[in-house]
Design a protein around this motif. Structure first.
Motif, PDB file in Angstrom:
ATOM      1  N   MET A 178       0.840  -1.180   0.000  1.00 41.69           N
ATOM      2  CA  MET A 178       0.000   0.000   0.000  1.00 41.69           C
ATOM      3  C   MET A 178       0.881   1.238   0.000  1.00 41.69           C
ATOM      4  O   MET A 178       1.797   1.366   0.779  1.00 41.69           O
ATOM      5  CB  MET A 178      -0.902   0.014   1.229  1.00 41.69           C
ATOM      6  N   VAL A 183       0.423   4.880   0.920  1.00 41.21           N
ATOM      7  CA  VAL A 183      -0.563   5.673   1.654  1.00 41.21           C
ATOM      8  C   VAL A 183      -1.055   6.855   0.836  1.00 41.21           C
ATOM      9  O   VAL A 183      -2.251   7.132   0.782  1.00 41.21           O
ATOM     10  CB  VAL A 183       0.007   6.168   3.003  1.00 41.21           C
ATOM     11  N   ASP A 186      -3.355   5.346  -1.955  1.00 38.50           N
ATOM     12  CA  ASP A 186      -4.527   4.609  -1.487  1.00 38.50           C
ATOM     13  C   ASP A 186      -5.413   5.419  -0.540  1.00 38.50           C
ATOM     14  O   ASP A 186      -6.575   5.070  -0.334  1.00 38.50           O
ATOM     15  CB  ASP A 186      -4.100   3.307  -0.808  1.00 38.50           C
ATOM     16  N   TRP A 228      -5.271   3.465   9.566  1.00 38.70           N
ATOM     17  CA  TRP A 228      -4.280   2.713   8.816  1.00 38.70           C
ATOM     18  C   TRP A 228      -2.957   2.759   9.565  1.00 38.70           C
ATOM     19  O   TRP A 228      -2.583   3.787  10.138  1.00 38.70           O
ATOM     20  CB  TRP A 228      -4.096   3.329   7.427  1.00 38.70           C
ATOM     21  N   SER A 229      -2.246   1.645   9.575  1.00 38.57           N
ATOM     22  CA  SER A 229      -0.925   1.580  10.191  1.00 38.57           C
ATOM     23  C   SER A 229      -0.080   0.587   9.407  1.00 38.57           C
ATOM     24  O   SER A 229      -0.547  -0.499   9.068  1.00 38.57           O
ATOM     25  CB  SER A 229      -1.036   1.109  11.647  1.00 38.57           C
ATOM     26  N   VAL A 230       1.137   0.949   9.127  1.00 39.30           N
ATOM     27  CA  VAL A 230       2.047   0.059   8.407  1.00 39.30           C
ATOM     28  C   VAL A 230       2.351  -1.191   9.237  1.00 39.30           C
ATOM     29  O   VAL A 230       2.645  -2.239   8.694  1.00 39.30           O
ATOM     30  CB  VAL A 230       3.349   0.796   8.002  1.00 39.30           C
ATOM     31  N   ASN A 261      -2.384  -2.423  10.785  1.00 33.87           N
ATOM     32  CA  ASN A 261      -3.710  -2.247  10.176  1.00 33.87           C
ATOM     33  C   ASN A 261      -3.594  -1.661   8.766  1.00 33.87           C
ATOM     34  O   ASN A 261      -3.986  -0.524   8.514  1.00 33.87           O
ATOM     35  CB  ASN A 261      -4.606  -1.351  11.038  1.00 33.87           C
ATOM     36  N   ARG A 262      -3.088  -2.444   7.868  1.00 33.11           N
ATOM     37  CA  ARG A 262      -2.914  -1.978   6.488  1.00 33.11           C
ATOM     38  C   ARG A 262      -4.228  -1.889   5.719  1.00 33.11           C
ATOM     39  O   ARG A 262      -4.252  -1.426   4.595  1.00 33.11           O
ATOM     40  CB  ARG A 262      -1.938  -2.881   5.759  1.00 33.11           C
ATOM     41  N   LYS A 263      -5.320  -2.314   6.329  1.00 28.18           N
ATOM     42  CA  LYS A 263      -6.624  -2.228   5.677  1.00 28.18           C
ATOM     43  C   LYS A 263      -7.417  -1.010   6.143  1.00 28.18           C
ATOM     44  O   LYS A 263      -8.551  -0.820   5.725  1.00 28.18           O
ATOM     45  CB  LYS A 263      -7.423  -3.504   5.919  1.00 28.18           C
ATOM     46  N   CYS A 286      -6.018   7.736   8.062  1.00 26.10           N
ATOM     47  CA  CYS A 286      -4.827   7.832   8.905  1.00 26.10           C
ATOM     48  C   CYS A 286      -4.534   9.302   9.163  1.00 26.10           C
ATOM     49  O   CYS A 286      -5.129  10.181   8.537  1.00 26.10           O
ATOM     50  CB  CYS A 286      -3.627   7.149   8.261  1.00 26.10           C
TER      51      CYS A 286
END
Length: 76
Positions: free
Chosen positions: A1, A3, A6, A33-35, A38-40, A44
């Motif tokens: 992803m 950021v 997306d 979102w978090s690398v 929580n990439r879904k 963020c």
């Protein structure tokens, strides 16, 4: 992803409103979102840093334009 690709819709807010805005976002759309874990996530936020025009501000990024608009109407 990627950021920025997306989650392309950006809103910048003052640091004084950040904690409350982040809590509101979690209630609306779940965890950000978090690398790491929580990439879904569909939103963020990032601190803009201590220098430049946006010093001390926070950048919120959203996957959906309608979510960014709703956020802007509430927090900008």
């Amino acid at each position: 992803m990627n950021v920025m690709e997306d989650l392309p819709f950006e809103i910048v807010i003052d640091k004084k409103r950040n904690d409350e805005a982040a809590d509101w976002c979690r209630q609306q759309w779940g965890d950000r979102w978090s690398v790491i874990d929580n990439r879904k996530g569909i939103w963020c936020c990032f601190w803009c840093g201590s220098r430049g025009v946006k010093a001390g501000m926070y950048r919120y990024h959203f996957q959906n334009e309608r979510d960014a608009i709703m956020f802007a109407l509430r927090w900008s």
